[in-house]
Design a protein around this motif. Structure first.
Motif, PDB file in Angstrom:
ATOM      1  N   TRP A   1      -7.919   5.741   4.238  1.00  0.00           N
ATOM      2  CA  TRP A   1      -9.094   5.345   3.467  1.00  0.00           C
ATOM      3  C   TRP A   1      -8.681   4.868   2.080  1.00  0.00           C
ATOM      4  O   TRP A   1      -9.248   3.913   1.545  1.00  0.00           O
ATOM      5  N   ASP A   2      -7.682   5.524   1.473  1.00  0.00           N
ATOM      6  CA  ASP A   2      -7.187   5.083   0.175  1.00  0.00           C
ATOM      7  C   ASP A   2      -6.599   3.677   0.255  1.00  0.00           C
ATOM      8  O   ASP A   2      -6.771   2.855  -0.663  1.00  0.00           O
TER       9      ASP A   2
ATOM     10  N   HIS B   1      -2.607   9.506  -8.130  1.00  0.00           N
ATOM     11  CA  HIS B   1      -1.970   9.997  -6.904  1.00  0.00           C
ATOM     12  C   HIS B   1      -1.991   8.973  -5.778  1.00  0.00           C
ATOM     13  O   HIS B   1      -1.304   9.149  -4.773  1.00  0.00           O
ATOM     14  N   ILE B   2      -2.770   7.904  -5.922  1.00  0.00           N
ATOM     15  CA  ILE B   2      -2.823   6.876  -4.879  1.00  0.00           C
ATOM     16  C   ILE B   2      -1.685   5.901  -5.135  1.00  0.00           C
ATOM     17  O   ILE B   2      -1.662   5.218  -6.160  1.00  0.00           O
ATOM     18  N   SER B   3      -0.753   5.828  -4.213  1.00  0.00           N
ATOM     19  CA  SER B   3       0.490   5.101  -4.455  1.00  0.00           C
ATOM     20  C   SER B   3       0.363   3.591  -4.334  1.00  0.00           C
ATOM     21  O   SER B   3       1.332   2.877  -4.612  1.00  0.00           O
TER      22      SER B   3
ATOM     23  N   PHE C   1       0.845  -1.184   0.000  1.00  0.00           N
ATOM     24  CA  PHE C   1       0.000   0.000   0.000  1.00  0.00           C
ATOM     25  C   PHE C   1       0.885   1.240   0.000  1.00  0.00           C
ATOM     26  O   PHE C   1       1.640   1.446  -0.910  1.00  0.00           O
ATOM     27  N   GLY C   2       0.853   2.067   1.027  1.00  0.00           N
ATOM     28  CA  GLY C   2       1.762   3.199   1.111  1.00  0.00           C
ATOM     29  C   GLY C   2       1.138   4.563   0.958  1.00  0.00           C
ATOM     30  O   GLY C   2       1.826   5.572   1.069  1.00  0.00           O
ATOM     31  N   ALA C   3      -0.167   4.645   0.689  1.00  0.00           N
ATOM     32  CA  ALA C   3      -0.803   5.954   0.555  1.00  0.00           C
ATOM     33  C   ALA C   3      -0.878   6.643   1.916  1.00  0.00           C
ATOM     34  O   ALA C   3      -0.947   5.996   2.962  1.00  0.00           O
ATOM     35  N   GLN C   4      -0.856   7.964   1.902  1.00  0.00           N
ATOM     36  CA  GLN C   4      -0.950   8.725   3.151  1.00  0.00           C
ATOM     37  C   GLN C   4      -2.325   8.596   3.782  1.00  0.00           C
ATOM     38  O   GLN C   4      -2.459   8.568   5.002  1.00  0.00           O
ATOM     39  N   ASP C   5      -3.347   8.516   2.952  1.00  0.00           N
ATOM     40  CA  ASP C   5      -4.722   8.433   3.436  1.00  0.00           C
ATOM     41  C   ASP C   5      -5.061   6.969   3.737  1.00  0.00           C
ATOM     42  O   ASP C   5      -4.956   6.104   2.867  1.00  0.00           O
TER      43      ASP C   5
END
Length: 597
Positions: free
Chosen positions: A128-129, A331-333, A122-126
């Motif tokens: 929820w993402d 933008h979602i990593s 994963f790795g997104a800041q959010d």
């Protein structure tokens, strides 16, 4: 407690993101569903007693049939009941819920896979993402496998592309650009920023330092190995149990098909661990910003100055327009979103490759950046002398940039070949595992398309549909973006085709992600229903969907030939599912470039 039940206890996992607390909540919620269903069921059906009543001629001499649906001359030889009789005389409710069966089957067949989801990158800041990435992967294994394959093929393509360039830092560029597949990468061709980055010897530190700063890995760990080993060993032992137990008594809640429908997760997780994607959005952003602080550019008077003294623009950067509706998924990593970045990433790579290609061509003819200077020979330690890499900003730009390039994808990008290969691999894994689950259930008496096989078919079909919608959305989004860039002075005035492409791209993305979310819940609920005996009712057991109400019948007593044929079908499904998973892993390993793995 049996060995299988002990083995099915999940190991202690070290989750890398707090968003998995939400995932744990989802799993715990599903555990409560059987109890909820149990309390809503007012009546239960006893099929054994119903068959006994049929044989007793309570419902007439023609109320029973054999296991092929044919009427029997002697009602005492009846082993199945026609669907119409079953509903009327036995009832439409399912068999009673049995916690002992549910607990054993759920912990052996489904729980290991739910725990293995934590090992997806994963790795997104959010948070929820990250949670949405879980639903997207579970809701569309086709998309998850496609993103894995396209990432590997991208790495192979860029390695082979840059291997032909002999200009300094070409190999660093390969590793950097390949590592930025999980980021909204952009390359600025305006001015002489990119040319200076490639040509000037002062920027050698930019390339070498960025390689080091991006050298963090998502790879094998004790928790990852334990999770995978737990799933594989539990899968093997539960398969052995399913063939050695009394299948006639547990066939309605057997998890053989459940194990196959979820088997795609093992090769996907293993592949991501081998690829080691750079999906920590914070670290990637910090690494690129840190490198851009030491970037230099050429000036008009042949001097070299820090890029920070000119303006805030940089040659290689991450797109910051997160609110633009076309760029949301970019933008979602989480690597499952790599499908959305394939076109923008390839375009950026081609721009950098163009500079290295032109610079390499000049070097082959011993042409320095400054055409008025004389070529200075290097040595075995320094093939291209720094004196050959200095010049004015105009000379540096002329040295690297080709006027024929307009920012669009050239024919040499091979992007459609990569998309086709990734699509074939993803569909093979999806339908190899799902097809095995469907066949396992369809070839189990009563044969034919029923509730269980129909639910698996809906899941696989929806997964494929989600993949098609999101890939098409990325294609339309790329078309809209490229068409918009053709009107830089009037970006708000777009042809009607571009308006439609933008609108339809966003619509496909939203509908596709919604379907994936629903499909993820659908497959978990389907497995829960299977283990609770919810499908063990006249309608489902009679395969009414495939046979029709008039010809459907419910096989209650299995005969020896039925069990032999059923086990042969299970063996075939096992070979199909495991073969698809193994072939996918082999394909990924063949495509991975060793230096990039």
């Amino acid at each position: 407690m049996s060995f299988i039940q002990q083995l099915s206890r999940p190991p202690r996992l070290s989750f890398k993101d707090n968003s998995f607390y939400l995932l744990d909540t989802m799993v715990l919620t599903t555990l409560l569903l059987p109890f909820m269903l149990f309390h809503f069921v007012d009546a239960a059906t006893n099929f054994t007693q119903c068959l006994f009543d049929v044989r007793s001629s309570i419902y007439g001499p023609y109320a029973g049939v054999d296991n092929t649906g044919m009427r029997v001359p002697d009602i005492l030889r009846a082993t199945a009941i026609p669907y119409v009789v079953c509903v009327e005389k036995c009832g439409s409710a399912p068999e009673p819920f049995a916690w002992s069966i549910f607990g054993q089957e759920f912990s052996a067949w489904l729980l290991p896979y739910l725990a293995l989801l934590s090992q997806l990158p994963f790795g997104a800041q959010d948070k929820w993402d990250n949670l949405l990435a879980v639903f997207l992967a579970v809701g569309s294994p086709t998309l998850a496998a496609y993103s894995v394959t396209i990432t590997v093929l991208n790495g192979r393509w860029i390695s082979r592309l840059f291997s032909t360039y002999s200009y300094p830092n070409a190999q660093h560029a390969t590793r950097i650009l390949s590592s930025l597949q999980q980021s909204p990468l952009r390359v600025n061709l305006d001015g002489f920023l990119l040319s200076s980055l490639v040509v000037l010897p002062e920027n050698d530190d930019w390339w070498s330092e960025l390689v080091v700063w991006l050298n963090f890995t998502y790879t094998w760990s004790i928790s990852a190995v334990a999770s995978i080993a737990w799933v594989v060993i539990a899968y093997v032992f539960t398969i052995v149990d399913s063939f050695t137990d009394d299948v006639a008594t547990t066939v309605e809640t057997n998890g053989q098909a459940v194990g196959s429908i979820w088997l795609w997760l093992i090769p996907v997780v293993v592949s991501w661990l081998q690829i080691s994607p750079k999906c920590d959005s914070v670290r990637v952003k910090q690494a690129l910003e840190r490198a851009n602080m030491i970037a230099y550019v050429a000036s008009y008077d042949h001097n070299v100055i820090p890029a920070a003294m000119v303006n805030s623009q940089r040659a290689i950067y991450l797109c910051s327009d997160r609110d633009h509706r076309l760029y949301i998924d970019q933008h979602i990593s989480a690597p499952v979103y790599n499908y959305a970045r394939i076109f923008s990433w390839t375009t950026a790579v081609q721009k950098v490759a163009m500079c290295f290609s032109n610079a390499t061509r000049h070097v082959e003819f011993f042409e320095p950046v400054n055409p008025e200077a004389t070529w200075v020979l290097g040595d075995r330690h320094l093939r291209i002398h720094p004196e050959n890499r200095w010049g004015s900003s105009v000379q540096v730009e002329t040295y690297c940039i080709s006027e024929s390039n307009d920012g669009r994808l050239p024919h040499g990008s091979a992007i459609w070949t990569r998309i086709l290969m990734a699509s074939v691999a993803a569909l093979s894994l999806q339908w190899g595992t799902a097809g095995a689950a469907i066949l396992d259930v369809m070839l189990t008496p009563t044969t034919g398309l029923g509730c269980r096989s129909g639910a698996y078919l809906i899941y696989a079909t929806t997964s494929t549909l989600v993949w098609m919608m999101l890939v098409l959305s990325s294609i339309l989004g790329h078309y809209a973006e490229e068409s918009t860039h053709k009107h830089p002075l009037r970006p708000y005035i777009q042809p009607y085709k571009v308006h439609f492409a933008t609108w339809f791209s966003v619509l496909l993305r939203r509908v596709g992600k919604t379907l994936a979310f629903c499909n993820a819940i659908w497959i978990v609920m389907t497995c829960i229903f299977q283990f609770t005996g919810f499908f063990s009712r006249c309608f489902c057991n009679s395969s009414v969907i495939g046979r029709g109400a008039a010809k459907a019948y419910d096989v209650i007593q299995f005969l020896a030939p039925d069990i032999v044929d059923m086990k042969m079908a299970w063996v075939g499904g096992l070979v199909l599912a495991t073969g698809s998973a193994v072939l996918f892993i082999l394909f990924i390993n063949l495509m991975i470039i060793p230096s990039q793995s």
